[in-house]
Design a protein around this motif. Structure first.
Motif, PDB file in Angstrom:
ATOM      1  N   LEU A 198       0.831  -1.207   0.000  1.00  0.00           N
ATOM      2  CA  LEU A 198       0.000   0.000   0.000  1.00  0.00           C
ATOM      3  C   LEU A 198       0.867   1.258   0.000  1.00  0.00           C
ATOM      4  CD1 LEU A 198      -2.816  -1.088   2.477  1.00  0.00           C
ATOM      5  CD2 LEU A 198      -2.950  -0.919  -0.012  1.00  0.00           C
ATOM      6  N   LEU A 199       1.969   1.199   0.732  1.00  0.00           N
ATOM      7  CA  LEU A 199       2.887   2.336   0.731  1.00  0.00           C
ATOM      8  C   LEU A 199       3.503   2.546  -0.646  1.00  0.00           C
ATOM      9  CD1 LEU A 199       4.718   1.842   4.124  1.00  0.00           C
ATOM     10  CD2 LEU A 199       3.568   3.941   3.413  1.00  0.00           C
ATOM     11  N   LYS A 200       3.863   1.446  -1.273  1.00  0.00           N
ATOM     12  CA  LYS A 200       4.447   1.531  -2.623  1.00  0.00           C
ATOM     13  C   LYS A 200       3.454   2.160  -3.590  1.00  0.00           C
ATOM     14  CE  LYS A 200       4.008  -1.361  -5.999  1.00  0.00           C
ATOM     15  NZ  LYS A 200       3.863  -2.567  -6.810  1.00  0.00           N
ATOM     16  N   GLU A 201       2.219   1.697  -3.531  1.00  0.00           N
ATOM     17  CA  GLU A 201       1.206   2.229  -4.441  1.00  0.00           C
ATOM     18  C   GLU A 201       0.913   3.703  -4.153  1.00  0.00           C
ATOM     19  OE1 GLU A 201      -0.339   0.869  -7.216  1.00  0.00           O
ATOM     20  OE2 GLU A 201       1.391  -0.430  -6.944  1.00  0.00           O
ATOM     21  N   ALA A 202       0.953   4.062  -2.868  1.00  0.00           N
ATOM     22  CA  ALA A 202       0.683   5.453  -2.496  1.00  0.00           C
ATOM     23  C   ALA A 202       1.804   6.363  -2.988  1.00  0.00           C
ATOM     24  CB  ALA A 202       0.522   5.578  -0.992  1.00  0.00           C
ATOM     25  N   PHE A 203       3.012   5.829  -3.022  1.00  0.00           N
ATOM     26  CA  PHE A 203       4.152   6.638  -3.460  1.00  0.00           C
ATOM     27  C   PHE A 203       4.017   7.041  -4.923  1.00  0.00           C
ATOM     28  CE2 PHE A 203       8.569   7.606  -4.538  1.00  0.00           C
ATOM     29  CZ  PHE A 203       8.932   8.366  -3.443  1.00  0.00           C
ATOM     30  N   ARG A 204       3.331   6.229  -5.671  1.00  0.00           N
ATOM     31  CA  ARG A 204       3.142   6.493  -7.100  1.00  0.00           C
ATOM     32  C   ARG A 204       2.509   7.868  -7.345  1.00  0.00           C
ATOM     33  NH1 ARG A 204       2.673   2.424 -10.608  1.00  0.00           N
ATOM     34  NH2 ARG A 204       1.825   0.940  -9.136  1.00  0.00           N
TER      35      ARG A 204
END
Ligand SMILES: [Zn+2]
Length: 403
Positions: free
Chosen positions: A301-307
């Motif tokens: 979820l953090l990775k996707e939010a960083f996008r």
């Protein structure tokens, strides 16, 4: 057509004549003589002058004809040049001290772009070393005629060969998308050499540089490219993020090994891929895994939010979002994600520069792969004295035959 006229035409003879073509030791020897009606041309400045003396006969390998080796034989004269003094004359189809004729170098180097150098050698009946010389001649020509006058945006990237044991620093012109320079290793000295070769004036012109968060590069960029805005490369940042996510997955898989060894098996790409690139099977797997309250899911979820960070237009808003993301990441209780977040924080200003100058090294990725495959074909061959030669191998793309 006589062989004499073929030679005359392909070499573009004007001030020289073909005296005779003889068969000697299984090869065709083309004997050239000067045409006495003309003055001698200086090989340095191309101006005309009176003859001074005649040197010993020399030979050049030329393009084979019907598989028969061809050799050019000529005794060069020296010219008394008003500008340069006593110099060797300009001889058509030859360059400097090279024992290969220019047309031969071009033929061999052109083939060497396509297939392994040994194959080229075998095909034309030359030793591998002759092919190497041809490549070097053409590359040197390309370098001498290279224009680096108005390079404003550069991208710096590294490529590794032999499974990460040998590094090369590649410098790209991000506007024309071509390789400018390449040097061994990825130390600050490597980049210093680039700046030295580029010259102070050019270095001062560079407006922005895109590279990875690699301290040796950063130090040199700040010191030697005084007017350049440093932008950390988006693709490198994302790669660091992916590494962090994968580390969370591996650690968790290890923790779960005893009670639930199957759950994270073969899920690496489920977490790393962009969601819209997942296969149907991976999508099903992901939606199942998402319900399990796993650590890797929080990392995901953090990775996707960083996008979303990259989508901002204004630096101030991007910064606000990054601060928020930093808070999430550092409170995630996931060590690899926290480490990534802190790395981002340390380099925050130069990361946010992306919103001032939107450059990244995405476009040069393909060029990197090309450089790698070329160096593979050449068996990692690099002229030892000159660290910047690999570049020139890819520079052939810019090379054109000027007659
Ligand atoms: Zn001259």
């Amino acid at each position: 057509m006589l062989i004499e006229s073929i030679v005359r035409k392909t070499l573009g003879l004007k001030r020289h004549r073909v005296k005779e073509v003889k068969e000697e030791d299984g090869s065709l020897s083309v004997h050239l003589v000067p045409d006495g009606r003309f003055k001698v041309i200086c090989s340095v400045c191309e101006s005309k002058g009176p003859g001074y003396d005649t040197l010993r006969e020399r030979q050049w390998k030329h393009v084979p004809l019907w598989g028969i080796p061809v050799v050019l034989v000529y005794a060069p004269r020296r010219v008394h040049c008003a500008r340069c003094g006593i110099k060797v004359e300009s001889i058509p189809g030859t360059k400097g001290k090279s024992p290969l004729s220019v047309p031969l170098s071009i033929v061999l180097a052109s083939w060497a772009k396509e297939v392994a150098w040994q194959v080229v050698g075998r095909f034309f009946g030359f030793h591998w070393n002759t092919v190497r010389k041809a490549v070097k001649d053409v590359v040197d020509y390309g370098l001498r005629h290279r224009e680096i006058g108005n390079v404003l945006l550069i991208g710096i990237d590294e490529i590794s060969r032999r499974k990460g044991h040998v590094y090369h620093t590649q410098v790209y012109d991000l506007i024309s998308k071509r390789l400018l320079w390449s040097g061994e290793d990825r130390t600050s000295e490597t980049l210093e050499t680039f700046c030295d070769e580029m010259g102070e004036e050019h270095c001062e012109q560079i407006e922005a540089v895109c590279c990875d968060m690699w301290a040796p590069y950063v130090d040199v960029i700040k010191a030697r490219l005084p007017n350049a805005i440093l932008v950390f490369d988006k693709f490198h940042i994302v790669r660091h993020l992916m590494d962090a996510v994968d580390k969370v997955r591996r650690e968790e898989a290890r923790e779960l090994k005893a009670e639930n060894p199957e759950v994270l098996k073969k899920t690496r790409y489920v977490w790393l891929k962009n969601p819209w690139n997942l296969t149907d099977k991976q999508k099903v797997r992901l939606s199942y895994l998402e319900k399990l309250n796993l650590k890797i899911n929080r990392a995901y979820l953090l990775k996707e939010a960083f996008r979303r960070f990259w989508d901002y237009t204004y630096p101030a808003w991007a910064k606000k979002y990054l601060d928020q993301w930093f808070w999430w990441a550092t409170h995630s209780r996931l060590q690899p994600m926290r480490e990534f977040a802190w790395m981002i924080r340390r380099h925050q200003n130069d990361i946010l520069n992306y919103f001032k100058v939107r450059i990244d090294n995405g476009a040069v990725e393909g060029l990197n792969n090309k450089a790698k495959s070329i160096s593979h074909r050449a068996f990692g061959y690099i002229v030892p004295q000159k660290p910047s030669t690999l570049l020139s191998i890819t520079e052939w793309g810019n090379f054109q035959c000027h007659n």
